[in-house]
Design an enzyme around this catalytic site. Structure first.
Site, PDB file in Angstrom:
ATOM      1  CD  GLN A  41      -3.181  -0.277   0.105  1.00  0.00           C
ATOM      2  OE1 GLN A  41      -3.192   0.913  -0.190  1.00  0.00           O
ATOM      3  NE2 GLN A  41      -4.051  -1.150  -0.407  1.00  0.00           N
ATOM      4  CG  HIS A 124      -5.431  -4.971   7.724  1.00  0.00           C
ATOM      5  ND1 HIS A 124      -6.768  -5.302   7.675  1.00  0.00           N
ATOM      6  CD2 HIS A 124      -4.750  -6.158   7.797  1.00  0.00           C
ATOM      7  CE1 HIS A 124      -6.887  -6.615   7.698  1.00  0.00           C
ATOM      8  NE2 HIS A 124      -5.682  -7.167   7.783  1.00  0.00           N
ATOM      9  CB  SER A 270     -27.584 -16.611 -25.006  1.00  0.00           C
ATOM     10  OG  SER A 270     -27.113 -17.552 -24.055  1.00  0.00           O
TER      11      SER A 270
END
Length: 347
Positions: A41, A124, A270
């Site tokens: 980070q 964190h 589809s």
């Protein structure tokens, strides 16, 4: 704060409109921000703050690859690049961005420099949430908060350079100065967050550890391997098995989900794909729910944290890690993937 509706649940979020960059710069005008850790980070957050006009220094040991990277990124030794101890001494805001195992090892050094009024920033909640296991207990006279980008530091930097942003959570663990929230939000805007949503240190780490082990990495890899192996067992070629399992997902479908949502993707495939996906969604959900329940329980009990601490702090961790990664890298599935990627147009 902006009040947003998330599927019928109202949440307060902070956007760049009500908290512009100019306001963030004003709040942090007198601060010296030290980024400790220049690995995952650190580079993205440091460079984004630097480019946004904040006073940023980096603390990194030399010699090291991370030190050389910081120099290559424009941080100048003795001016904006220092040893960790020097950077900690100079800082008023300490961005503690080392790995969880490295945070434990360096904590005694960091703690010495946490003088009254400083701010301790995490991305964190691990170290503080599992303090009984990590020993990371901040002094009572400093601000403690986190800003956690919801992605890698590489993605944070890439999106910043594209003029975009990576969403981040934020949490206030300790407000000693009365300025913890405004400091946290200013840093969140400064690193280039798209928007910020509030959490707690505990919730951040519980959701993060669950997500990493679950759908973001562990579960995704496991489900891919399972489908690929079934296709190969039934006579499909490596190219066909890989394209149907990974390539179509990563190069097409997941991007549509990110842009428009799963319902939109279903509506624009589809009728055969629609019917099959809708019919099999719930069996997959029900089959994996017990695994996620077990995973979350282990995270909440601290068992996953202890597993990380025990293994990641071993002196031969990198050697063992390379062996585990080699097992994945050398498997037929990911060797097929290497070939498929080389055949993409423009390669």
């Amino acid at each position: 704060m902006a009040i947003m509706d998330f599927g019928g649940v109202k949440e307060d979020v902070v956007t760049r409109e009500e908290f512009p960059l100019a306001k963030a710069r004003e709040i942090l005008a007198s601060e010296t921000i030290a980024v400790i850790g220049y690995g995952v980070q650190g580079p993205g957050q440091a460079l984004n703050l630097k480019d946004n006009g904040f006073k940023v220094i980096v603390g990194q040991r030399s010699p090291s690859k991370s030190y050389d990277k910081a120099v290559a990124d424009g941080f100048v030794p003795g001016v904006t690049l220092f040893s960790p101890e020097e950077a900690l001494e100079k800082a008023t805001v300490i961005m503690y961005l080392l790995s969880d195992a490295a945070q434990i090892a360096m904590w005694p050094t960091v703690q010495k420099h946490l003088t009254k009024g400083k701010a301790l920033y995490f991305s964190h909640g691990f170290g503080v949430t599992y303090k009984d296991r990590t020993g990371i207990v901040p002094p009572s006279d400093v601000d403690v908060f986190l800003v956690a980008p919801k992605g890698s530091g590489t993605s944070l930097r890439r999106l910043f350079l594209e003029g975009k942003g990576l969403n981040s959570s934020y949490a206030i663990f300790q407000d000693a100065t009365g300025r913890a929230k405004e400091r946290a939000l200013a840093l969140g805007i400064g690193i280039g967050s798209g928007y910020l949503f509030e959490t707690t240190f505990k919730n951040e780490v519980y959701s993060d550890l669950t997500g990493e082990r679950g759908i973001l990495m562990g579960a995704l890899a496991g489900v891919m391997e399972a489908q690929y192996n079934v296709l190969r067992k039934n006579g499909h070629s490596p190219s066909e098995a890989f394209n149907e399992t990974v390539e179509e997902l990563t190069e097409s479908l997941i991007k549509l989900v990110g842009e428009n949502g799963m319902d939109w993707m279903y509506a624009n495939t589809s009728t055969t794909a629609q019917r099959g996906a809708l019919d099999w969604r719930k069996p997959f959900r029900d089959a994996t729910a017990p695994v996620f329940e077990e995973l979350y329980a282990r995270v909440k009990a601290g068992e996953e944290a202890q597993r990380s601490i025990d293994t990641n702090s071993q002196p031969d961790y990198r050697v063992k890690l390379e062996a585990e990664l080699a097992e994945i890298r050398d498997s037929e599935m990911w060797q097929a993937g290497k070939t498929v990627r080389s055949l993409r147009p423009g390669k």
